[in-house]
Design an enzyme around this catalytic site. Structure first.
Site, PDB file in Angstrom:
ATOM      1  N   SER A  35       1.050  -1.357   0.382  1.00 15.49           N
ATOM      2  CA  SER A  35      -0.231   0.024   0.071  1.00 15.49           C
ATOM      3  C   SER A  35       0.766   1.634   0.056  1.00 15.49           C
ATOM      4  O   SER A  35       1.808   1.006   0.234  1.00 15.49           O
ATOM      5  CB  SER A  35      -1.198   0.182   1.340  1.00 15.49           C
ATOM      6  N   LEU A  37       3.109   4.471   0.255  1.00 12.55           N
ATOM      7  CA  LEU A  37       4.307   4.413  -0.680  1.00 12.55           C
ATOM      8  C   LEU A  37       5.326   2.887  -1.065  1.00 12.55           C
ATOM      9  O   LEU A  37       5.737   3.681  -1.395  1.00 12.55           O
ATOM     10  CB  LEU A  37       5.172   5.302   0.560  1.00 12.55           C
ATOM     11  N   ASP A  70       4.334 -10.249   8.934  1.00  8.36           N
ATOM     12  CA  ASP A  70       4.339  -8.510  10.389  1.00  8.36           C
ATOM     13  C   ASP A  70       5.883  -9.206  10.391  1.00  8.36           C
ATOM     14  O   ASP A  70       5.909  -9.297  11.348  1.00  8.36           O
ATOM     15  CB  ASP A  70       3.214  -9.506  11.328  1.00  8.36           C
ATOM     16  N   VAL A  71       5.616  -7.361  10.776  1.00  3.92           N
ATOM     17  CA  VAL A  71       7.154  -7.275  10.681  1.00  3.92           C
ATOM     18  C   VAL A  71       7.212  -7.129  12.331  1.00  3.92           C
ATOM     19  O   VAL A  71       8.806  -7.593  12.723  1.00  3.92           O
ATOM     20  CB  VAL A  71       7.330  -5.306  10.568  1.00  3.92           C
ATOM     21  N   SER A 160       9.654  10.359   9.406  1.00  5.36           N
ATOM     22  CA  SER A 160       8.376  11.630   9.614  1.00  5.36           C
ATOM     23  C   SER A 160       9.542  12.773   9.308  1.00  5.36           C
ATOM     24  O   SER A 160      10.475  12.618  10.572  1.00  5.36           O
ATOM     25  CB  SER A 160       7.295  10.703   9.993  1.00  5.36           C
ATOM     26  N   TYR A 173       4.073   8.019  17.905  1.00  2.00           N
ATOM     27  CA  TYR A 173       4.740   8.046  16.748  1.00  2.00           C
ATOM     28  C   TYR A 173       5.668   8.237  16.244  1.00  2.00           C
ATOM     29  O   TYR A 173       6.820   8.254  15.480  1.00  2.00           O
ATOM     30  CB  TYR A 173       3.140   8.603  15.995  1.00  2.00           C
ATOM     31  N   LYS A 177       9.786   7.791  15.460  1.00  2.00           N
ATOM     32  CA  LYS A 177      10.112   7.783  14.060  1.00  2.00           C
ATOM     33  C   LYS A 177      11.285   8.602  14.506  1.00  2.00           C
ATOM     34  O   LYS A 177      12.542   8.446  13.044  1.00  2.00           O
ATOM     35  CB  LYS A 177       9.480   8.533  13.881  1.00  2.00           C
ATOM     36  N   PHE A 206       1.818  12.921   2.617  1.00  2.00           N
ATOM     37  CA  PHE A 206       1.903  11.565   0.994  1.00  2.00           C
ATOM     38  C   PHE A 206       0.111  11.329   0.988  1.00  2.00           C
ATOM     39  O   PHE A 206      -0.460  11.078   1.985  1.00  2.00           O
ATOM     40  CB  PHE A 206       3.128  10.912   1.078  1.00  2.00           C
ATOM     41  N   THR A 208      -1.711   8.797   0.775  1.00  2.00           N
ATOM     42  CA  THR A 208      -1.668   7.441   1.241  1.00  2.00           C
ATOM     43  C   THR A 208      -3.076   6.435   1.748  1.00  2.00           C
ATOM     44  O   THR A 208      -3.517   7.989   2.546  1.00  2.00           O
ATOM     45  CB  THR A 208      -0.257   7.108   1.893  1.00  2.00           C
TER      46      THR A 208
END
Ligand SMILES: NC(=O)c1ccc[n+]([C@@H]2O[C@H](COP(=O)([O-])OP(=O)(O)OC[C@H]3O[C@@H](n4cnc5c(N)ncnc54)[C@H](O)[C@@H]3O)[C@@H](O)[C@H]2O)c1
Length: 267
Positions: A35, A37, A70-71, A160, A173, A177, A206, A208
């Site tokens: 999905s 980027l 799944d990372v 980000s 978040y 990042k 972006f 998305t």
């Protein structure tokens, strides 16, 4: 001719001065490639001639080799990297795009942040990136040199701009990042001896599926505060940045803001 110019000519003649990695034929891994980027990046790498494998919880729109992964699960990451290597050879290009948003105040109406929710964002965005980066880089380091400069490969992580300009309600978040930003130079220094570069891109806003969760007034504020152009970044803008980084051997240990010059408001 100056000494520096003579040295440069000699390095080109002896092949010590690289012209960057030629993407054609190289194996690449793109996490989050189902999905947004990641998908645009996977598609751009395919167009550039790479053998691309996508690792994602949902391999989604990618029309190529995909691993449901799944990372946050080391077993899942190891299995996907091994599967991709069996199909395409050792990945020399790794782009980490898997990530989740994480809106929550540090202290909200209900009290301090729920640490399990906070940890979940760190798990995916930070630990997932580190897991894929290190497991894939170890394989690159054990592989042959690709050519000039002793290069073996490159890892590009996705940060980000919130890493620098944390917004209200974005603590988990921002923390995830910010750590990606901090690790860029550190990992580049560790991997340098084996010819593996590490870079990061810090996108602004972006267009998305993730950005569809951003409230319209925040979208309006971010796009109107940009210097130029005043619009959403497009996934292809990000993918083109990835290609440019791969091509330029002098880019290493750096985070590139890709944000039309915007500076974020507090909320
Ligand atoms: N879109 C933006 O405005 C923006 C801005 C700055 C940074 N980013 C970052 O860019 C990256 C890509 O985001 P996007 O906007 O393309 O979002 P997206 O939601 O379109 O794509 C993210 C992908 O990551 C995958 N994913 C999530 N958790 C996963 C997990 N545990 N294991 C494997 N895959 C997982 C999802 O399935 C999805 O395909 C993210 O790291 C995001 O934080 C996006």
């Amino acid at each position: 001719m100056s000494f520096a110019q003579k040295t440069a000519v000699a390095q080109v003649r002896t092949g010590l001065w690289g012209a960057g990695m030629n993407i054609k034929g190289l194996a690449a891994l793109v996490t989050g490639g189902g999905s947004g980027l990641g998908l645009a990046t996977a598609q751009a790498l395919v167009r550039a001639g790479a053998k691309v494998a996508v690792l994602d919880r949902d391999v989604g729109g990618f029309d190529g080799l995909g691993f449901v992964c799944d990372v946050t699960s080391e077993a899942s990451v190891s299995a996907a990297i091994a599967g991709a290597e069996a199909a395409h050879g050792v990945a020399r290009i790794v782009v980490n795009c898997a990530g989740v948003p994480g809106g929550m105040r540090l202290v909200g109406r209900d009290g301090p942040v729920d640490m399990a929710r906070f940890a979940q964002v760190i798990n995916v965005n930070l630990l997932g990136t580190v897991s894929v980066m290190t497991k894939a880089a170890a394989r690159m380091m054990a592989a042959d040199v690709l050519g000039a400069d002793g290069a073996r490969g490159i890892v590009i992580n996705t940060a980000s701009i919130t890493a620098y300009e944390g917004q209200v309600g974005q603590g988990a978040y921002v923390a995830s990042k910010g750590a990606i930003v901090a690790l860029t130079l550190q990992a580049a220094r560790e991997f340098a001896a084996k010819g593996v570069r590490v870079m990061a891109i810090a996108p602004g806003l972006f267009a998305t599926p993730m950005a569809s969760e951003v409230p319209p007034e925040v979208v309006e504020a971010i796009t109107s505060d940009a210097i130029f152009p005043r619009r959403f970044g497009q996934p292809d803008d990000f993918a083109n940045m990835v290609l440019a980084i791969i091509a330029n051997p002098m880019l290493n240990g750096e985070v590139i803001r890709l944000d039309a010059g915007v500076r974020l408001r507090a909320r």
